[in-house]
Design an enzyme around this catalytic site. Sequence first.
Site, PDB file in Angstrom:
ATOM      1  N   THR A   8       0.996  -1.385  -0.056  1.00 37.77           N
ATOM      2  CA  THR A   8      -0.062  -0.157   0.101  1.00 37.77           C
ATOM      3  C   THR A   8       1.128   1.237   0.493  1.00 37.77           C
ATOM      4  O   THR A   8       1.992   1.515   0.602  1.00 37.77           O
ATOM      5  CB  THR A   8      -0.586   0.053   1.186  1.00 37.77           C
ATOM      6  OG1 THR A   8      -0.209   0.489   2.869  1.00 37.77           O
ATOM      7  CG2 THR A   8      -1.742  -1.401   1.603  1.00 37.77           C
ATOM      8  N   GLU A  56      -5.277  -3.596  -1.332  1.00 36.29           N
ATOM      9  CA  GLU A  56      -6.263  -4.835  -0.744  1.00 36.29           C
ATOM     10  C   GLU A  56      -7.528  -5.315  -0.832  1.00 36.29           C
ATOM     11  O   GLU A  56      -7.588  -7.161  -0.847  1.00 36.29           O
ATOM     12  CB  GLU A  56      -6.602  -4.419   0.960  1.00 36.29           C
ATOM     13  CG  GLU A  56      -4.845  -3.812   1.427  1.00 36.29           C
ATOM     14  CD  GLU A  56      -4.881  -2.254   1.611  1.00 36.29           C
ATOM     15  OE1 GLU A  56      -5.488  -1.848   0.858  1.00 36.29           O
ATOM     16  OE2 GLU A  56      -4.692  -1.880   2.294  1.00 36.29           O
ATOM     17  N   TRP A 105     -20.105  15.015  10.966  1.00 35.79           N
ATOM     18  CA  TRP A 105     -18.877  14.905   9.840  1.00 35.79           C
ATOM     19  C   TRP A 105     -19.362  15.985   8.839  1.00 35.79           C
ATOM     20  O   TRP A 105     -20.533  15.699   8.146  1.00 35.79           O
ATOM     21  CB  TRP A 105     -18.917  13.362   9.649  1.00 35.79           C
ATOM     22  CG  TRP A 105     -18.352  12.510  10.623  1.00 35.79           C
ATOM     23  CD1 TRP A 105     -17.989  12.446  11.836  1.00 35.79           C
ATOM     24  CD2 TRP A 105     -17.744  11.724  10.768  1.00 35.79           C
ATOM     25  NE1 TRP A 105     -17.174  12.199  13.051  1.00 35.79           N
ATOM     26  CE2 TRP A 105     -17.467  11.065  12.043  1.00 35.79           C
ATOM     27  CE3 TRP A 105     -17.894  10.466   9.536  1.00 35.79           C
ATOM     28  CZ2 TRP A 105     -16.487   9.555  12.158  1.00 35.79           C
ATOM     29  CZ3 TRP A 105     -17.623   8.958   9.991  1.00 35.79           C
ATOM     30  CH2 TRP A 105     -16.351   8.869  11.323  1.00 35.79           C
ATOM     31  N   LYS A 148     -15.203  16.894  11.011  1.00 30.52           N
ATOM     32  CA  LYS A 148     -15.467  16.950  12.541  1.00 30.52           C
ATOM     33  C   LYS A 148     -15.616  18.388  13.324  1.00 30.52           C
ATOM     34  O   LYS A 148     -14.954  18.290  13.878  1.00 30.52           O
ATOM     35  CB  LYS A 148     -14.664  15.923  13.596  1.00 30.52           C
ATOM     36  CG  LYS A 148     -14.749  14.159  13.209  1.00 30.52           C
ATOM     37  CD  LYS A 148     -13.606  13.617  14.106  1.00 30.52           C
ATOM     38  CE  LYS A 148     -13.225  12.527  12.501  1.00 30.52           C
ATOM     39  NZ  LYS A 148     -12.488  12.015  12.017  1.00 30.52           N
TER      40      LYS A 148
HETATM   41  P1  ADP Z   1      -3.331   4.096  -1.116  1.00 38.07           P
HETATM   42  O1  ADP Z   1      -4.058   2.770   0.057  1.00 38.07           O
HETATM   43  O2  ADP Z   1      -2.125   3.601  -0.337  1.00 38.07           O
HETATM   44  O3  ADP Z   1      -3.467   5.335  -0.922  1.00 38.07           O
HETATM   45  P2  ADP Z   1      -4.333   2.514  -2.428  1.00 38.07           P
HETATM   46  O4  ADP Z   1      -4.697   2.840  -4.566  1.00 38.07           O
HETATM   47  O5  ADP Z   1      -4.589   0.895  -2.086  1.00 38.07           O
HETATM   48  O6  ADP Z   1      -3.374   3.170  -2.001  1.00 38.07           O
HETATM   49  O7  ADP Z   1      -5.737   3.185  -2.163  1.00 38.07           O
HETATM   50  C1  ADP Z   1      -6.662   2.655  -1.398  1.00 38.07           C
HETATM   51  C2  ADP Z   1      -7.890   3.776  -1.296  1.00 38.07           C
HETATM   52  O8  ADP Z   1      -7.903   4.799  -2.155  1.00 38.07           O
HETATM   53  C3  ADP Z   1      -9.264   3.357  -0.554  1.00 38.07           C
HETATM   54  O9  ADP Z   1      -9.104   3.400   0.349  1.00 38.07           O
HETATM   55  C4  ADP Z   1      -9.831   5.039  -0.577  1.00 38.07           C
HETATM   56  O10 ADP Z   1      -9.691   5.361   0.173  1.00 38.07           O
HETATM   57  C5  ADP Z   1      -9.365   5.784  -1.858  1.00 38.07           C
HETATM   58  N1  ADP Z   1     -10.221   5.155  -3.228  1.00 38.07           N
HETATM   59  C6  ADP Z   1     -10.636   4.464  -4.261  1.00 38.07           C
HETATM   60  N2  ADP Z   1     -10.937   4.424  -5.424  1.00 38.07           N
HETATM   61  C7  ADP Z   1     -11.634   5.972  -4.763  1.00 38.07           C
HETATM   62  C8  ADP Z   1     -12.730   6.312  -5.275  1.00 38.07           C
HETATM   63  N3  ADP Z   1     -13.559   5.977  -6.386  1.00 38.07           N
HETATM   64  N4  ADP Z   1     -13.310   7.171  -5.086  1.00 38.07           N
HETATM   65  C9  ADP Z   1     -13.090   7.985  -3.669  1.00 38.07           C
HETATM   66  N5  ADP Z   1     -11.685   7.041  -2.897  1.00 38.07           N
HETATM   67  C10 ADP Z   1     -11.167   6.108  -4.030  1.00 38.07           C
END
Ligand code: ADP
Length: 542
Positions: A185, A330, A444, A439
């Site tokens: 990640t 993940e 929120w 917050k």
């Molecule tokens: P990292 O977690 O290290 O940033 P990832 O590419 O695995 O790398 O990121 C996943 C995260 O990206 C998700 O948990 C979410 O917060 C965000 N995310 C992914 N797709 C979307 C989307 N379409 N809209 C909003 N947030 C998104």
Amino acid sequence: MQALMQDWPLLCTKVLDHAANWHPMREVISRSIEGPIHRTNYGEIRSRALKVAQALDKSGIRLGDRCATLAWNTWRHLEVWYGALGIGAIYHTVNPRLFADQIVWIVNDAEDRILFVDLTFVPMVEKLIDKMPTIERVVILTDAAHMPETNLRNAVAYEEWIGAVDGDFRWAEFPETTAAGMCYTSGTTGMPKGVVYSHRSNVIHSWMAASGDMMGIGGRDTIMSVVPLFHANSWGLAFTSPMIGAKLVLPGAKLDGASVHELLETEKVTMTAAVPTVWLMLLQHLEATGGTLSTLKRVVIGGSACPRSMTEAFLKKYGVEVRHAWGMTETSPLATVCNVKPETDGDDVERWLDLQMKQGLVPFGVEMRIVDDADKQLPHDGKTFGRLQVRGPAVAASYYKGMGAEAFQTDGFFDTGDVATIDQYGYMQITDRSKDVIKSGGEWISSIDLENVAVGHPDVAEAAVIGIKHPKWDERPLLIIVPKKDRSPTKADLLAYMDGKIAKWWMPDDVVIADDIPHTATGKIQKLALRERYRDYRLPTA
Ligand code: ADP
């Protein structure tokens, strides 16, 4: 009673075999790092991947060993994936945009034995190699003619390295649950954590991803994977494309608007996928040059929220359908895609655009729920938001070496760290990352919602919202915008534009006009860095 069906392990190499056997001439086009456009096909990719497997075997790489890559999307990178997979070794994509310290940490944590590196990153690797003692050999993804002068011990040009074997080799066989790939990640929320995909999870995820309501692709499509192989498993495209026998286009190192546009047009791409920042650059390029998208039918956008203005521009100006997707490293990563259910009146354009603000529906193979802090399941009313959790055959069951164990629930669900709503039709919408929600007075505010509205202003190129400490409300939103070239919107313009589009109490307390907004290694707005930058900011309302 035991069933009487064949045991046919779901191995990733079978995907490439299928493509090479039944779609051998289907092209794989790359913008090479050396410059020219390179053309090959699935038949040749398999022959060369077999050589990679054989060369790895000859180098003493064995089942379960990690093979790191620091590389852009090209045919050679793809061959390395399949070659490693073919002996039960593990492709480990390292994101070259990470900080040097993170790269070193990740390579050491994974204990990679061999490193495949593009010409672009050779100088970086030369500086870091002494801190990565597990790397025994560096293979530079080029040919002898382009091999740079380097002090890297034991470095070899890829073409020489595979040229030294004859390709008379067979894929190894092992259980489908064997580790196939590794991706960390990007550490947006803490230290990078290793996710380990299996052959089975990759195959199942790719089947799922190709289906009609997900990416909706088939053998007549030309797919451009702008999303890098090093970003969350290339959203499965390295497997999905050969699985369905689709032509594959790989853009190499050039992801700017002009270069992406050129390939979309010259290769007649019909489907593509990447994060919003990439599409922002493309749309700006099209606007500046008056360019069109003559063959593109669909673009899958995820990784960050896709603003309505982007979906609208693609549809109304260029006739391209956006599919908003959500997922994470993940989850292999695709977990939801926004498509139209008959009961949503999605055929109406404005209604469809509203719908595309949501991250969409789960396919078969992803279970999803939202829960409160006491783990009580929350209703699907489109309003109540809670922690988003998922479970399925392509979702991580734990991180490498047991890190971050608290995210894995006792009943098998994975807590994503995202906050979301689910509506009556089953459409999930991300409210925020749990660490990014603002917050205010016990309630929120979604930073994503505010950003999506602000970026719709015609003078705004990019927008970010963070919470700033407030003596009365705990936190209040600060809007930071980067104007489009040669435009100068004011705070009053922005607030007037947002008025009526969001709840009154969500209105930002202040607006900052900035030169830039920092991004993470995967192209997301780096909220952590922004919060740091504006740590001592005093709101006029405080
Ligand atoms: P990292 O977690 O290290 O940033 P990832 O590419 O695995 O790398 O990121 C996943 C995260 O990206 C998700 O948990 C979410 O917060 C965000 N995310 C992914 N797709 C979307 C989307 N379409 N809209 C909003 N947030 C998104």
